[in-house]
Design a protein around this motif. Structure first.
Motif, PDB file in Angstrom:
ATOM      1  N   ASP A 694       0.812  -1.217   0.000  1.00  0.00           N
ATOM      2  CA  ASP A 694       0.000   0.000   0.000  1.00  0.00           C
ATOM      3  C   ASP A 694       0.848   1.271   0.000  1.00  0.00           C
ATOM      4  O   ASP A 694       0.313   2.379  -0.085  1.00  0.00           O
ATOM      5  CB  ASP A 694      -0.962   0.013   1.199  1.00  0.00           C
ATOM      6  CG  ASP A 694      -0.207  -0.074   2.528  1.00  0.00           C
ATOM      7  OD1 ASP A 694       1.028  -0.266   2.498  1.00  0.00           O
ATOM      8  OD2 ASP A 694      -0.863   0.050   3.576  1.00  0.00           O
ATOM      9  N   ARG A 695       2.184   1.144   0.092  1.00  0.00           N
ATOM     10  CA  ARG A 695       3.042   2.323   0.070  1.00  0.00           C
ATOM     11  C   ARG A 695       3.956   2.365  -1.152  1.00  0.00           C
ATOM     12  O   ARG A 695       4.746   3.303  -1.311  1.00  0.00           O
ATOM     13  CB  ARG A 695       3.901   2.367   1.335  1.00  0.00           C
ATOM     14  CG  ARG A 695       3.113   2.557   2.621  1.00  0.00           C
ATOM     15  CD  ARG A 695       4.041   2.950   3.766  1.00  0.00           C
ATOM     16  NE  ARG A 695       4.763   4.156   3.453  1.00  0.00           N
ATOM     17  CZ  ARG A 695       6.032   4.408   3.833  1.00  0.00           C
ATOM     18  NH1 ARG A 695       6.713   3.485   4.493  1.00  0.00           N
ATOM     19  NH2 ARG A 695       6.620   5.551   3.531  1.00  0.00           N
ATOM     20  N   LYS A 696       3.860   1.359  -2.022  1.00  0.00           N
ATOM     21  CA  LYS A 696       4.778   1.294  -3.154  1.00  0.00           C
ATOM     22  C   LYS A 696       4.541   2.410  -4.178  1.00  0.00           C
ATOM     23  O   LYS A 696       5.429   2.714  -4.975  1.00  0.00           O
ATOM     24  CB  LYS A 696       4.675  -0.077  -3.837  1.00  0.00           C
ATOM     25  CG  LYS A 696       5.336  -1.180  -3.002  1.00  0.00           C
ATOM     26  CD  LYS A 696       5.195  -2.544  -3.649  1.00  0.00           C
ATOM     27  CE  LYS A 696       5.882  -3.608  -2.782  1.00  0.00           C
ATOM     28  NZ  LYS A 696       5.680  -4.972  -3.295  1.00  0.00           N
ATOM     29  N   GLU A 697       3.359   2.991  -4.177  1.00  0.00           N
ATOM     30  CA  GLU A 697       3.096   4.117  -5.069  1.00  0.00           C
ATOM     31  C   GLU A 697       3.462   5.436  -4.406  1.00  0.00           C
ATOM     32  O   GLU A 697       4.032   6.334  -5.022  1.00  0.00           O
ATOM     33  CB  GLU A 697       1.618   4.130  -5.498  1.00  0.00           C
ATOM     34  CG  GLU A 697       1.227   2.991  -6.415  1.00  0.00           C
ATOM     35  CD  GLU A 697       1.906   3.090  -7.770  1.00  0.00           C
ATOM     36  OE1 GLU A 697       2.136   4.221  -8.221  1.00  0.00           O
ATOM     37  OE2 GLU A 697       2.231   2.043  -8.356  1.00  0.00           O
ATOM     38  N   THR A 698       3.154   5.561  -3.116  1.00  0.00           N
ATOM     39  CA  THR A 698       3.316   6.858  -2.441  1.00  0.00           C
ATOM     40  C   THR A 698       4.754   7.180  -2.100  1.00  0.00           C
ATOM     41  O   THR A 698       5.067   8.338  -1.811  1.00  0.00           O
ATOM     42  CB  THR A 698       2.479   6.886  -1.147  1.00  0.00           C
ATOM     43  OG1 THR A 698       2.931   5.829  -0.287  1.00  0.00           O
ATOM     44  CG2 THR A 698       1.012   6.684  -1.455  1.00  0.00           C
TER      45      THR A 698
END
Length: 750
Positions: A694-698
């Motif tokens: 869930d943090r790989k984009e942000t």
């Protein structure tokens, strides 16, 4: 050092830390843009031995040799027998002459063959040469441009000499500087005869030379490009020429010469004259084809119609009575008086007749016709009026429809918020929409028909605007004026972006200019604000680049000195200071690069070698971080991608990120790369804690880009921004068993 001189130089100063001057020289050597290197010189028997000692960052980047690879090598060991012997010969010449020498050379480095302009300065101690400092500048691109210009010059001369048109170049005094082969043939000048420096007075009769000088003065004094027809006397007879003369400007915008291109149109003029004679003889017959043709004998009042004339009037062939009165019965009663006046005028003056009027056909339809006629005499001296009649009903109906369309168009133009207008050469408004009239506090009717000087409050502005209009009309080319000021009726000064195009008014064909102006006052204010913000950002960048980094470098230097003299109990704290300072320097480097990216509009991509850039960054990481293993899985392919000098920032930030955010006692980073026909993919894998899905984009700051990014840092935002500008992509994968893999995909250069 001055060329041709030498001085005692303490070469050890480059390795010292304590002295201020040594630090200055060290920084200069390391940071200078030119490639610099240092080698030791030892006299051996009757020869010299040369061993490379150091090379600066620029030399490492341009040559592909790291300092470790460079240090301790002889020229032959580093560059091979043939190339090493060549460079050693120059070193030997410098040592023997004991003075600075300069030369150009071509070197085959790992990064490819490049051309260098090299300067060698000897270092002497106790009267003998013990070392040499070399400073080299990469002139590969300069050499490439020189060769390209030479090729272009040869091609230009070849093209000029093979042109059938006569081409010449004169200076402002009328002296010939250049002529091509066709021009020599025209002047009757042999190939080996020197014409340079001669003028038209030396080549032509006085009247021809004076006419040429007059035309030349127009071009040189006014900067005009002119096209003239002239007759040039030659040994084979007169040659009719179409000559175009244009001014030649220097870099300062001054006219320094005149270029002429002259084409032989002798045959063309003869053909034109023959065609004109044919046109005069057959014009009536050509115009009468498939039209109504008539012949009226004025003396006998006999009127002869062709069958096509009878068909035009809806008659059966042979049924026309053959008199003027019979013809007049078909003319509209409102148009007949005017028609008869025009016929009488043509008969009395002998001028051709051309008129339009309405007729009633035999089936009751009303038609518009155009009549053309000329007064002629037959072999017996009788006067005839011979003419043709053309059905122009469709054209008239189209013109009426066009008038209605123009009314509707006018209503639409009045709704346009931009200023729309039409003016003639004298500055009279032929059309003004509501927005134009409102700017002057008038109605469209109050503007149209008036001169510009009567409407615009400032006479100076009026003259300036009219000059632009005349230029557009005479050049026949549209003109865009990015900014011009207009004082409105209420005293407000507005900025307009105006486009003007040449225009001919319908009906009269009068030359005019059609313009539309957009009010960009608010836009210009916004652009000014953006420019001020850009300037402020540049100031911040300068502070980061200069003041803060200098202070941090000072802290780092003192901390390293303290580490050498500190007690063992204090070593841990000093190490923390060193690590924090290095981290701060990394932050300023990233901030500087982010600012550089923000200040440029787009990346100017050129082919860049991936292998050298990536390996250089891995070497720097190994030198800066302890308890860290940076390894390569397989081989880094020697390929080139479309990028720029900031590609190193992409790799540096990815490597630093893999180390800084790694919680292992021994941090491991593995770099690998693969290629296909279009892409190269570089993978940076670590053994850290990894990144949740869930943090790989942000982490790249895609949600809130900038220094306030919710990602892990501005460095990754910079990576994503640069890779996107290069036309590539970056993403994150899971490493097995622990850690993350950052994948960068870049397009290969063709």
């Amino acid at each position: 050092m001055q060329e041709g001189s030498s001085k005692n130089t303490d070469t050890e100063g480059f390795d010292a830390v304590g002295g201020e001057s040594e630090s200055v020289y060290e920084v200069i050597f390391h940071e200078m843009e030119d490639a610099a290197f240092l080698l030791d010189v030892e006299a051996v028997d009757d020869d010299y031995a040369f061993v490379f000692r150091r090379n600066n960052a620029s030399h490492q980047q341009r040559s592909g040799f790291s300092e470790d690879e460079f240090r301790g090598q002889t020229p032959r060991e580093l560059l091979g027998d043939e190339q090493g012997a060549a460079v050693a010969a120059n070193y030997r010449r410098c040592a023997e002459q004991e003075e600075t020498i300069e030369y150009e050379e071509s070197l085959d480095f790992p990064g490819g063959i490049s051309h260098w302009r090299t300067k060698l300065t000897p270092i002497t101690e106790n009267g003998r040469v013990t070392g040499i400092i070399g400073v080299a500048r990469d002139v590969t691109e300069e050499k490439r441009r020189e060769k390209k210009l030479q090729r272009m010059d040869r091609r230009f001369k070849t093209v000029i000499d093979t042109m059938s048109a006569a081409v010449f170049l004169k200076d402002t005094d009328g002296k010939y500087l250049l002529i091509n082969r066709a021009c020599r043939e025209l002047f009757g000048v042999d190939e080996d005869e020197d014409i340079l420096g001669r003028s038209d007075d030396d080549l032509f009769p006085p009247d021809v030379a004076e006419a040429a000088r007059s035309d030349d003065r127009r071009v040189i004094e006014n900067g005009d490009t002119i096209e003239i027809e002239e007759t040039v006397p030659t040994s084979a007879g007169n040659s009719v020429r179409l000559t175009r003369k244009s001014p030649v400007y220097d870099d300062d915008g001054e006219i320094t010469a005149l270029c002429g291109v002259s084409t032989d149109i002798t045959d063309q003029k003869q053909r034109e004259q023959e065609l004109q004679r044919l046109k005069e003889r057959f014009e009536l017959a050509v115009e009468g084809a498939n039209l109504g043709v008539w012949d009226w004998d004025i003396e006998t009042d006999e009127l002869t119609w062709t069958e096509s004339m009878e068909r035009l009037f809806g008659m059966d062939p042979g049924t026309f009575e053959g008199t003027y009165e019979a013809f007049a019965e078909y003319v509209h009663t409102d148009d007949l008086p005017t028609l008869e006046e025009e016929i009488a005028q043509a008969i009395s003056t002998g001028e051709p007749l051309r008129t339009e009027y309405r007729i009633r056909s035999e089936d009751g339809k009303q038609l518009w016709v155009e009549g053309r006629a000329e007064l002629v005499e037959d072999a017996n001296g009788s006067r005839h009026m011979v003419g043709v009649l053309t059905d122009i009903t469709d054209r008239k109906e189209y013109e009426e429809a066009l008038k209605e369309a123009q009314k509707e168009l006018r209503q639409i133009v009045d709704l346009v918020p931009d200023l729309v207008f039409v003016k003639n050469r004298e500055g009279k408004y032929l059309l003004a929409n509501e927005a134009t009239a409102e700017a002057y506090g008038l109605t469209p009717e109050g503007v149209e028909g008036k001169l510009e000087a009567d409407i615009i409050p400032s006479v100076d502005d009026s003259e300036e605007f009219r000059a632009d209009d005349v230029e557009v009309i005479e050049s026949g080319e549209p003109q865009k004026i990015p900014e011009e000021e207009l004082m409105t009726a209420d005293g407000e000064r507005r900025i307009l972006e105006t486009t003007k195009i040449p225009y001919q008014t319908s009906g009269s064909g009068e030359d005019a200019v059609l313009g539309y102006a957009r009010d960009v006052t608010e836009l210009k204010k916004y652009e000014k604000q953006l420019e001020e913000q850009r300037d402020n950002l540049e100031v911040i960048n300068q502070v980061v680049r200069h003041d803060i980094r200098n202070e941090l470098q000072l802290v780092l230097g003192y901390a390293e000195i303290l580490r050498e003299h500190a007690a063992e109990d204090d070593a841990e704290y000093i190490e923390q200071i060193l690590n924090a300072t290095r981290d701060a320097l990394d932050i300023t480097t990233t901030a500087r690069e982010v600012t550089k990216v923000m200040l440029r509009s787009e990346a100017d991509r050129t082919p860049v070698g991936v292998q050298h850039v990536l390996e250089t960054q891995m070497d720097e990481v190994r030198a800066n971080y302890e308890r860290t293993i940076v390894s390569v899985a397989g081989a880094i392919p020697d390929v080139r991608v479309l990028a720029d000098d900031m590609l190193e920032s992409v790799f540096r930030n990815l490597l630093n990120n893999a180390i800084v955010h790694n919680d292992k006692e021994l941090r491991e980073v593995t770099v690998s790369a693969t290629t296909d026909d279009e892409w190269v993919r570089i993978r940076v894998a670590d053994n850290g804690p990894g990144i949740p899905d869930d943090r790989k984009e942000t982490v790249f700051g895609k949600e809130q880009k900038g220094l306030d990014s919710s990602g892990t840092g501005v460095g990754l935002y910079l990576v994503e921004t640069l890779v996107t500008q290069y036309g590539g992509d970056v993403w994150i994968e899971d490493n097995d068993p622990d850690g993350a893999i950052f994948v960068v995909e870049l397009p290969l250069a063709e």
